[in-house]
Design a protein around this motif. Structure first.
Motif, short mmCIF file in Angstrom:
data_model
loop_
_atom_site.label_atom_id
_atom_site.label_comp_id
_atom_site.label_asym_id
_atom_site.label_seq_id
_atom_site.Cartn_x
_atom_site.Cartn_y
_atom_site.Cartn_z
N GLN A 49 0.81 -1.22 0.00
CA GLN A 49 0.00 0.00 0.00
C GLN A 49 0.85 1.27 0.00
O GLN A 49 0.31 2.38 -0.02
N GLY A 50 2.16 1.12 0.02
CA GLY A 50 3.04 2.28 0.00
C GLY A 50 3.36 2.86 1.36
O GLY A 50 3.91 3.97 1.44
N ARG A 51 3.09 2.13 2.43
CA ARG A 51 3.39 2.61 3.79
C ARG A 51 4.81 2.17 4.16
O ARG A 51 5.14 0.98 4.07
N VAL A 52 5.63 3.12 4.61
CA VAL A 52 7.01 2.81 4.95
C VAL A 52 7.06 1.89 6.17
O VAL A 52 6.48 2.18 7.22
N VAL A 53 7.77 0.75 6.02
CA VAL A 53 7.91 -0.19 7.13
C VAL A 53 9.33 -0.23 7.68
O VAL A 53 9.54 -0.64 8.82
N GLY A 64 10.84 11.21 6.51
CA GLY A 64 9.50 11.36 7.03
C GLY A 64 8.43 11.60 5.99
O GLY A 64 7.25 11.63 6.33
N SER A 65 8.82 11.77 4.72
CA SER A 65 7.82 12.09 3.70
C SER A 65 7.74 11.07 2.59
O SER A 65 7.02 11.27 1.61
N ILE A 66 8.49 9.96 2.69
CA ILE A 66 8.56 9.02 1.58
C ILE A 66 7.19 8.47 1.21
O ILE A 66 6.81 8.42 0.03
N SER A 67 6.40 8.06 2.19
CA SER A 67 5.08 7.50 1.88
C SER A 67 4.17 8.56 1.29
O SER A 67 3.35 8.27 0.41
N HIS A 68 4.30 9.81 1.75
CA HIS A 68 3.50 10.91 1.20
C HIS A 68 3.85 11.14 -0.27
O HIS A 68 2.97 11.40 -1.10
N THR A 69 5.14 11.01 -0.59
CA THR A 69 5.59 11.21 -1.97
C THR A 69 5.11 10.07 -2.87
O THR A 69 4.69 10.29 -4.01
N ASN A 307 8.75 4.45 11.22
CA ASN A 307 7.94 4.05 10.07
C ASN A 307 6.59 4.75 10.12
O ASN A 307 6.35 5.61 10.98
N ASP A 308 5.69 4.37 9.22
CA ASP A 308 4.42 5.08 9.11
C ASP A 308 3.47 4.84 10.26
O ASP A 308 2.46 5.54 10.39
#
Length: 540
Positions: A49-53, A64-69, A307-308
């Motif tokens: 789902q694109g959530r940083v683990v 801190g913004s990778i999943s947002h990007t 992580n997220d």
């Protein structure tokens, strides 16, 4: 699926190890010194789902913004439409990116026909075009700052390795070998992440791997909520200022409200000043990243994965049209100056409820030094991020001569710098004695770095802060020293402003003096032993 404690521990540590290996691969493979030496880059693994683990512990503001990007990419190119040959790219500050120099690459990872996650990497590229080599300090909109890659999907086989995307980028940057080389390092890091994730899927099965990813998010969320619930409910406010935004506006104020309600924290920036016509604006993704990084550093220990899951317990919002969430096409290159003040203001607000867990303000200002020279063989561009002194804490002096918390870059070794950039040499690199604010615990010291210019036609550009406003101490601690930049030309000393571009002449000495961190506690309570130690080291 329920995992045993053993399988859960093994898989989670394996995910973290894989992300760290990605970071190491990125640094070792990079072309430019700002990545291979200064480590201005980041890498991470996400779930489907694109959530940083899991992520490498490199540059906090990027992490801190990778999943947002990635989220903005997946909104246009859903996961179910991707193939193993695809990759996603994004550096658009108004579509999940930060500033245009930070290019994010995302590679989908498949096990058989099933998408099991994404590998992600981001690098600060020395040059991505724009109105000046390396750094356009005078930019008034984002278009003057370089190439913009909106959230887009490409084919690796078709578009890279001599393909149209690679050729287009190379034709629009001043250092094509460096830019393409660093992008190739990102692809190499993403490939390592994919290999490690598919091995885990093969060994443990996809259901167990996905369960471990979900468990990692839940664990970080649980630890963060357990930390928040220990704090007193209420709304805590603070302000921080960026100085000298324009000649007409002396300061720009960030106003922060931290609301604690049980195990939930909400951070808002209502009342923050409007966006600017300079490059000081901070994209929303950077604001979120800075806020979460501050809360994570204050409330949890280093055994809690970043992580997220943490973002579930800490919600962040900023009004549209302010310096922390600007309308396009605002210039955003210097967004870290505002990001640092987000960090500072949240730290000050939290000092009301957990004073022993926070630190005083540090220099906390990104100072990029960009020196460029165009010779017979083309451009040569030096870019480095200088830090200063950290703020002191209740039980520790501030660190001396290090980069700021959100940037976390290393300095480029002098030997490597002079080998890559023969148009200059370093003549002094030393701590600034007395620049750390005194207190029961003193602030960290800033440093001086001096550059002798060896060729005519060298262009210098920078943006920084704290030329006038000192870092603030806590519990009676004294403020840290401010910074300054000047040029020594013969017998003449030329003072430079905190945001400027200027041409240098052969023989000029560029002197950069970064600021110190503030102290914590009453200086009269500082032990004689610590004062004697500072005296012996020549730091007073």
């Amino acid at each position: 699926m329920t995992l045993s404690d053993v399988d859960n521990a093994i898989l989670n540590r394996a995910l973290i190890a894989a992300s760290h290996e990605m970071g190491a691969k990125l640094i070792r493979s990079a072309h430019s010194p700002i990545v291979r030496e200064a480590q201005d880059c980041s890498a991470a693994l996400t779930d489907p789902q694109g959530r940083v683990v899991a992520q490498a512990e490199l540059t906090a503001i990027q992490l801190g913004s990778i999943s947002h990007t990635l989220e903005t990419c997946l909104a246009l190119f859903p996961a179910e439409t991707l193939t193993p040959d695809d990759f996603l790219i994004n550096n658009d500050p108004f579509n999940g990116g930060q500033h245009v120099q930070d290019i994010f690459l995302f590679s989908p990872i498949f096990f058989g026909q099933e998408l099991i996650g994404f590998s992600a990497s981001v690098v600060h590229h020395i040059d991505v075009g724009g109105g000046a080599p390396g750094l356009n300090a005078e930019a008034r909109d984002v278009f003057q700052e370089g190439l913009i890659f909106p959230p887009t999907k490409y084919s690796f086989k078709r578009d890279w390795n001599g393909g149209p995307l690679e050729r287009m980028i190379a034709a629009n940057v001043r250092l094509p070998e460096s830019t393409i080389g660093d992008l190739n390092a990102q692809f190499a890091a993403n490939l390592i992440g994919a290999k490690r994730l598919t091995v885990l899927a093969e060994q443990y099965g996809v259901p167990k791997l996905l369960a471990a990813m979900a468990g990692a998010l839940n664990y970080s969320e649980r630890r963060m909520r357990n930390a928040i619930i220990e704090l007193r409910d209420g709304v805590y406010t603070a302000e921080a200022e960026i100085e000298g935004a324009t000649t007409a506006i002396a300061t720009t104020t960030i106003r922060t409200q931290v609301r604690i309600d049980g195990d939930q924290m909400d951070i808002t920036f209502d009342g923050t000043d409007a966006q600017l016509d300079t490059n000081l604006n901070c994209p929303y993704a950077s604001t979120i990243a800075a806020a979460i990084a501050c809360v994570k550093s204050v409330l949890t220990s280093d055994d809690v994965p970043f992580n997220d899951g943490i973002a579930r317990a800490v919600r962040v919002s900023a009004p549209f049209g302010t310096v922390l969430n600007p309308r396009p096409p605002a210039a955003v290159r210097a967004r870290l100056l505002a990001s640092h003040r987000v960090f500072n203001s949240i730290m000050i607000a939290l000092s009301e409820v957990c004073p022993e867990q926070v630190i005083a303000e540090g220099f906390d200002t990104t100072t990029p030094i960009c020196l460029s020279h165009q010779g017979a063989s083309g451009y040569n561009i030096y870019l480095e991020i200088l830090g200063g002194g950290y703020g002191a804490g209740v039980n520790n002096d501030g660190a001396d001569g290090v980069d700021c918390p959100l940037s976390n870059c290393s300095n480029i070794p002098i030997e490597a710098l002079e080998m890559d950039y023969p148009f200059m040499r370093i003549e002094n690199y030393a701590l600034r004695a007395g620049s750390g604010g005194m207190g029961r615990r003193r602030g960290g010291h800033g440093f001086e770095r001096s550059y002798r210019v060896l060729e005519d036609g060298v262009l210098f550009s920078t943006y920084t802060d704290r030329f006038n406003i000192q870092p603030r101490g806590l519990r009676g601690g004294m403020p840290g020293a401010t910074c300054s930049i000047h040029v020594e030309r013969g017998e003449t000393r030329i003072a430079l402003t905190s945001r400027s571009s200027s041409s240098l002449e052969k023989g000029d000495l560029l002197v950069v003096r970064t600021g110190g961190g503030a102290g914590y506690g009453d200086p009269d309570e500082r032990s004689a032993h610590l004062n004697d130690k500072d005296q012996r080291l020549g730091l007073l």
